[in-house]
Write an enzyme that holds these catalytic residues in place. Structure first.
Site, PDB file in Angstrom:
ATOM      1  N   ALA A 103      -0.528  -1.588  -3.341  1.00 32.29           N
ATOM      2  CA  ALA A 103      -1.489  -1.442  -2.229  1.00 32.29           C
ATOM      3  C   ALA A 103      -1.084  -0.387  -1.196  1.00 32.29           C
ATOM      4  O   ALA A 103      -1.793  -0.217  -0.204  1.00 32.29           O
ATOM      5  CB  ALA A 103      -1.757  -2.782  -1.530  1.00 32.29           C
ATOM      6  N   ALA A 104       0.010   0.338  -1.458  1.00 33.93           N
ATOM      7  CA  ALA A 104       0.392   1.384  -0.493  1.00 33.93           C
ATOM      8  C   ALA A 104      -0.709   2.446  -0.416  1.00 33.93           C
ATOM      9  O   ALA A 104      -1.052   2.930   0.667  1.00 33.93           O
ATOM     10  CB  ALA A 104       1.722   2.007  -0.893  1.00 33.93           C
ATOM     11  N   GLY A 105      -1.274   2.796  -1.567  1.00 34.72           N
ATOM     12  CA  GLY A 105      -2.357   3.784  -1.587  1.00 34.72           C
ATOM     13  C   GLY A 105      -3.589   3.264  -0.853  1.00 34.72           C
ATOM     14  O   GLY A 105      -4.313   4.026  -0.195  1.00 34.72           O
ATOM     15  N   ASP A 106      -3.837   1.969  -0.954  1.00 35.57           N
ATOM     16  CA  ASP A 106      -4.990   1.376  -0.252  1.00 35.57           C
ATOM     17  C   ASP A 106      -4.766   1.405   1.265  1.00 35.57           C
ATOM     18  O   ASP A 106      -5.676   1.723   2.039  1.00 35.57           O
ATOM     19  CB  ASP A 106      -5.208  -0.079  -0.705  1.00 35.57           C
ATOM     20  CG  ASP A 106      -5.428  -0.166  -2.210  1.00 35.57           C
ATOM     21  OD1 ASP A 106      -5.996   0.789  -2.779  1.00 35.57           O
ATOM     22  OD2 ASP A 106      -5.014  -1.172  -2.815  1.00 35.57           O
TER      23      ASP A 106
HETATM   24  O1  RIB Z   1      -4.078  -1.076  -5.387  1.00 39.46           O
HETATM   25  C1  RIB Z   1      -3.510  -2.328  -5.626  1.00 39.46           C
HETATM   26  C2  RIB Z   1      -4.531  -3.253  -6.221  1.00 39.46           C
HETATM   27  O2  RIB Z   1      -4.883  -2.796  -7.504  1.00 39.46           O
HETATM   28  C3  RIB Z   1      -4.064  -4.665  -6.434  1.00 39.46           C
HETATM   29  O3  RIB Z   1      -4.243  -5.481  -5.311  1.00 39.46           O
HETATM   30  C4  RIB Z   1      -4.838  -5.112  -7.655  1.00 39.46           C
HETATM   31  O4  RIB Z   1      -5.762  -6.125  -7.397  1.00 39.46           O
HETATM   32  C5  RIB Z   1      -5.516  -3.852  -8.184  1.00 39.46           C
HETATM   33  O5  RIB Z   1      -6.830  -3.804  -7.824  1.00 39.46           O
END
Ligand code: RIB
Length: 305
Positions: free
Chosen positions: A252-255
């Protein structure tokens, strides 16, 4: 605290229950390895971006679908607890909520398999139904764990209303990225996603950025993990330094990065400064295990910067 004078951020995308297991090393094909306990942590690229943007101070709406099951209820509860407005999330009978199976090794690197479930029932019609909400948003964020035709419809509605659209082309579609999805205001791939959507061999970063702009992106912020980021805007290519952290899990770092970028731009920061703020959010996210469990709050990022 939410700022009164800011535009809304609408995130359209996936929401998953992540089943996370720590392993010393990820298995080779055909190999079984023993891991730690199985942890159930809310995730999904779309929901992660929504929660991250809300924790960083954005007024956030999330559009997506969950199944009519226990994971779905938990995931919705998690969004609301994080002040993400989830009225437009549809509960879908006959399909499970999205799930992701995640292995995290001793280096903090991961392997992820997503079972999309209800995320793949998000239709172009669902997006059309929320046109009024999209039309008054300042920023719309999209990723690609939903059907491509749904993302295409979202981009087309955003263009019609002049809403700034950010596409995180992750995961990169196997059949390539449709042309209309290149033509967003801001693309935020990492290097391998960029190469994959361009259908090119591993190339140098300058060529990659230039080719993404040629395909029609208004601006490109290439995510480079521990190396920071590179902003490609017009004729400029501006490197953005990262922050050093002891990475436990990069999930989730990219998110966190993309969400932080949207929040910063919404607050009027210029692109390079916004990308630096995004690097800080991404770096902090790597210091904890899991997706939404590791997304930083605004105070953490401000202090860190
Ligand atoms: O970017 C990380 C996410 O990728 C995770 O939370 C997983 O659910 C996938 O969607």
């Amino acid at each position: 605290m939410k700022a009164e004078n800011q535009n809304d951020i609408v995130v359209i995308g996936s929401i998953n229950m992540d089943i996370v297991c720590r392993v010393h090393r990820r298995p080779e094909p055909g190999e079984t390895v023993l891991g730690g306990e199985a942890l159930f942590i809310p995730g999904g690229k779309g929901a992660n971006q929504a929660v991250a943007a809300a924790r960083l101070g954005g007024n956030v709406h999330f559009l997506g679908r969950v199944g009519n099951d226990a994971f779905g209820s938990q995931l919705l509860k998690g969004l609301r607890e994080n002040q993400v407005q989830a009225e437009c999330v549809k509960i879908t009978d006959g399909v499970s909520s999205g799930c992701a199976l995640i292995l995290v090794d001793d280096k903090g690197e991961n392997s992820i398999v997503v079972a999309p479930g209800a995320n793949h029932r998000l239709t172009p019609e669902d997006i059309r139904e929320t046109e009024t909400l999209i039309a008054k948003a300042g920023y719309v964020l999209l990723q690609l764990e939903i059907p491509l035709e749904t993302a295409i419809e979202a981009v087309s509605i955003c263009r019609r209303h002049g809403v700034f659209t950010i596409l995180d082309p992750a995961p990169a579609p196997l059949g390539g990225l449709p042309d209309s999805l290149f033509r967003v205001d801001l693309l935020t791939p990492n290097q391998s996603e960029a190469e994959s959507i361009l259908g090119m061999e591993a190339g140098d970063i300058m060529t990659t950025g230039a080719r993404l702009l040629e395909k029609g992106a208004g601006c490109v912020v290439l995510k480079r993990g521990a190396e920071g980021a590179m902003v490609f805007q017009g004729k400029n290519a501006l490197p953005v330094e990262s922050f050093r952290v002891d990475a436990k899990d990069t999930t989730a770092a990219g998110d966190a990065f993309t969400a932080a970028l949207a929040v910063a731009l919404n607050e009027g920061m210029e692109m390079k400064k916004a990308a630096r703020f995004a690097c800080a959010a991404g770096a902090l996210c790597c210091t904890r295990l899991g997706a939404q469990s590791s997304l930083p709050f605004r105070n953490d990022v401000d202090r860190f910067c």
